[in-house]
Design a protein around this motif. Structure first.
Motif, PDB file in Angstrom:
ATOM      1  N   LYS A 233       9.337   7.446   6.712  1.00 45.11           N
ATOM      2  CA  LYS A 233       9.751   8.565   7.575  1.00 45.11           C
ATOM      3  C   LYS A 233      10.647   8.101   8.724  1.00 45.11           C
ATOM      4  O   LYS A 233      11.382   8.898   9.306  1.00 45.11           O
ATOM      5  N   PHE A 234      10.536   6.839   9.095  1.00 46.50           N
ATOM      6  CA  PHE A 234      11.321   6.346  10.238  1.00 46.50           C
ATOM      7  C   PHE A 234      12.799   6.257   9.862  1.00 46.50           C
ATOM      8  O   PHE A 234      13.142   5.942   8.723  1.00 46.50           O
TER       9      PHE A 234
ATOM     10  N   GLU B 230      10.690  -1.625  -3.387  1.00 43.06           N
ATOM     11  CA  GLU B 230      10.115  -0.310  -3.665  1.00 43.06           C
ATOM     12  C   GLU B 230      10.377   0.644  -2.489  1.00 43.06           C
ATOM     13  O   GLU B 230      10.799   1.776  -2.673  1.00 43.06           O
ATOM     14  N   LEU B 231      10.129   0.147  -1.283  1.00 41.32           N
ATOM     15  CA  LEU B 231      10.343   0.966  -0.075  1.00 41.32           C
ATOM     16  C   LEU B 231      11.795   1.446  -0.009  1.00 41.32           C
ATOM     17  O   LEU B 231      12.059   2.612   0.264  1.00 41.32           O
ATOM     18  N   LYS B 232      12.712   0.541  -0.265  1.00 41.72           N
ATOM     19  CA  LYS B 232      14.141   0.921  -0.194  1.00 41.72           C
ATOM     20  C   LYS B 232      14.437   2.062  -1.176  1.00 41.72           C
ATOM     21  O   LYS B 232      15.149   3.009  -0.836  1.00 41.72           O
ATOM     22  N   LYS B 233      13.864   1.975  -2.378  1.00 43.59           N
ATOM     23  CA  LYS B 233      14.112   3.033  -3.375  1.00 43.59           C
ATOM     24  C   LYS B 233      13.502   4.357  -2.927  1.00 43.59           C
ATOM     25  O   LYS B 233      14.031   5.424  -3.217  1.00 43.59           O
ATOM     26  N   GLU B 234      12.385   4.288  -2.221  1.00 40.98           N
ATOM     27  CA  GLU B 234      11.683   5.513  -1.818  1.00 40.98           C
ATOM     28  C   GLU B 234      12.258   6.163  -0.561  1.00 40.98           C
ATOM     29  O   GLU B 234      11.997   7.328  -0.300  1.00 40.98           O
TER      30      GLU B 234
ATOM     31  N   ASP C  62       0.851  -1.189   0.000  1.00 40.64           N
ATOM     32  CA  ASP C  62       0.000   0.000   0.000  1.00 40.64           C
ATOM     33  C   ASP C  62       0.899   1.257   0.000  1.00 40.64           C
ATOM     34  O   ASP C  62       1.679   1.465   0.931  1.00 40.64           O
ATOM     35  N   ASP C  63       0.764   2.085  -1.054  1.00 41.80           N
ATOM     36  CA  ASP C  63       1.612   3.284  -1.175  1.00 41.80           C
ATOM     37  C   ASP C  63       1.520   4.186   0.057  1.00 41.80           C
ATOM     38  O   ASP C  63       2.507   4.774   0.481  1.00 41.80           O
ATOM     39  N   LYS C  64       0.296   4.289   0.604  1.00 43.50           N
ATOM     40  CA  LYS C  64       0.091   5.163   1.766  1.00 43.50           C
ATOM     41  C   LYS C  64       0.919   4.662   2.949  1.00 43.50           C
ATOM     42  O   LYS C  64       1.516   5.441   3.675  1.00 43.50           O
ATOM     43  N   VAL C  65       0.907   3.351   3.143  1.00 44.74           N
ATOM     44  CA  VAL C  65       1.665   2.774   4.266  1.00 44.74           C
ATOM     45  C   VAL C  65       3.158   3.006   4.047  1.00 44.74           C
ATOM     46  O   VAL C  65       3.873   3.444   4.952  1.00 44.74           O
ATOM     47  N   ARG C  66       3.647   2.769   2.824  1.00 46.91           N
ATOM     48  CA  ARG C  66       5.078   3.009   2.565  1.00 46.91           C
ATOM     49  C   ARG C  66       5.430   4.478   2.808  1.00 46.91           C
ATOM     50  O   ARG C  66       6.493   4.801   3.312  1.00 46.91           O
TER      51      ARG C  66
END
Ligand code: SF4
Length: 265
Positions: free
Chosen positions: A135-136, A173-177, A126-130
């Motif tokens: 932010k952490f 994806e998270l790592k890239k963002e 979920d993009d919103k969750v990522r």
């Protein structure tokens, strides 16, 4: 009486860490891991990764946090994620912002504590969750299996949980963002089994599959550890340090990236 905080505890992975629970007083999770150290997930609390609750922090959160932090000037981490999967709470960032403000209001002896999040990774599609998770400053994301069979056996996810391939892609994806200064650590709990009919996640296929998944994700840190407290299922037991080091060597060879730190606990 404390409503939100646990500890601080000395943790093998985080140093001196203050735990923050953003969920209710009962366990709420998308998984029912065989090794879970807080017990089995009750059927009614084994929720879909699409499930969201709205639990904003009460005014007590700020007070409670400030009163504890004032007395622990050498704290290393303010760590979110007890009692299940914290990303299920839509108000996660409200807690984050209060913790960040309180932290910045205080004088720290050395470095200020980092804001850390534990997640089981099931909601990261979920993009919103990522968007919240990134932010952490340190994200400790679970990945114990990298094929569907081992995933289902080990983590026993709610039936609406995406396939493990989707979860692996969302971690990449998270790592890239994530901002360069924030770190993604993949946590892999590897265990053995006393029960002949239960294939544990230390089997060679799963270890190989995990290595290729990690190569795809390219996290900053990989943490390999085993059970240290009483597991949810009686047949689960900890692997020894030698086995952990063997797994680390397999990962190192397949991932072939010196910048990724592999830590064995
Ligand atoms: S994800 Fe964490 S809290 Fe949920 S069942 Fe697994 S170990 Fe327990």
């Amino acid at each position: 009486m404390r409503e939100y905080t646990y500890g601080p505890f000395r943790s093998r992975r985080l140093g001196l860490s203050l735990g923050i629970n953003v969920l209710a007083s009962y366990k709420l999770c998308t998984y029912n891991c065989v090794y879970c150290e807080i017990g089995l997930t009750k059927k009614e609390n084994l929720v879909s990764p699409n499930y969201r609750i709205k639990l904003p922090p009460s005014s007590n959160f700020r007070k409670e946090l400030k009163s504890i932090l004032t007395y622990v000037p050498h704290l290393n981490s303010i760590t979110f994620g007890y009692n299940g999967e914290p990303t299920l709470n839509e108000n996660l960032l409200d807690f984050f912002e209060i913790a960040d403000n309180v932290r910045n209001e205080l004088d720290w002896k050395n470095k200020k504590p980092i804001l850390t999040l534990f997640t089981n990774s099931s909601t990261l599609y979920d993009d919103k969750v990522r968007g919240r998770v990134k932010k952490f400053e340190l994200v400790l994301a679970k990945l114990d299996a990298a094929n569907e069979e081992d995933f289902k056996r080990t983590n026993r996810p709610n039936h609406e949980t995406p396939k493990i391939e989707v979860i692996i892609n969302s971690l990449a994806e998270l790592k890239k963002e994530m901002l360069r200064e924030n770190k993604l650590a993949i946590q892999i709990l590897v265990f053995a089994s006393y029960k002949d009919s239960f294939l544990p996640n230390n089997n060679s296929k799963n270890i190989q599959d995990l290595a290729f998944a990690l190569k795809k994700i390219q996290p900053d840190i990989i943490q390999i550890y085993s059970t240290a407290r009483i597991p949810a299922e009686y047949f689960v037991y900890a692997i020894d340090d030698e086995k952990k080091r063997e797994i680390a060597a397999i990962f190192k060879e397949i991932i072939n990236n010196e910048k990724i730190e592999i830590i064995v606990y």
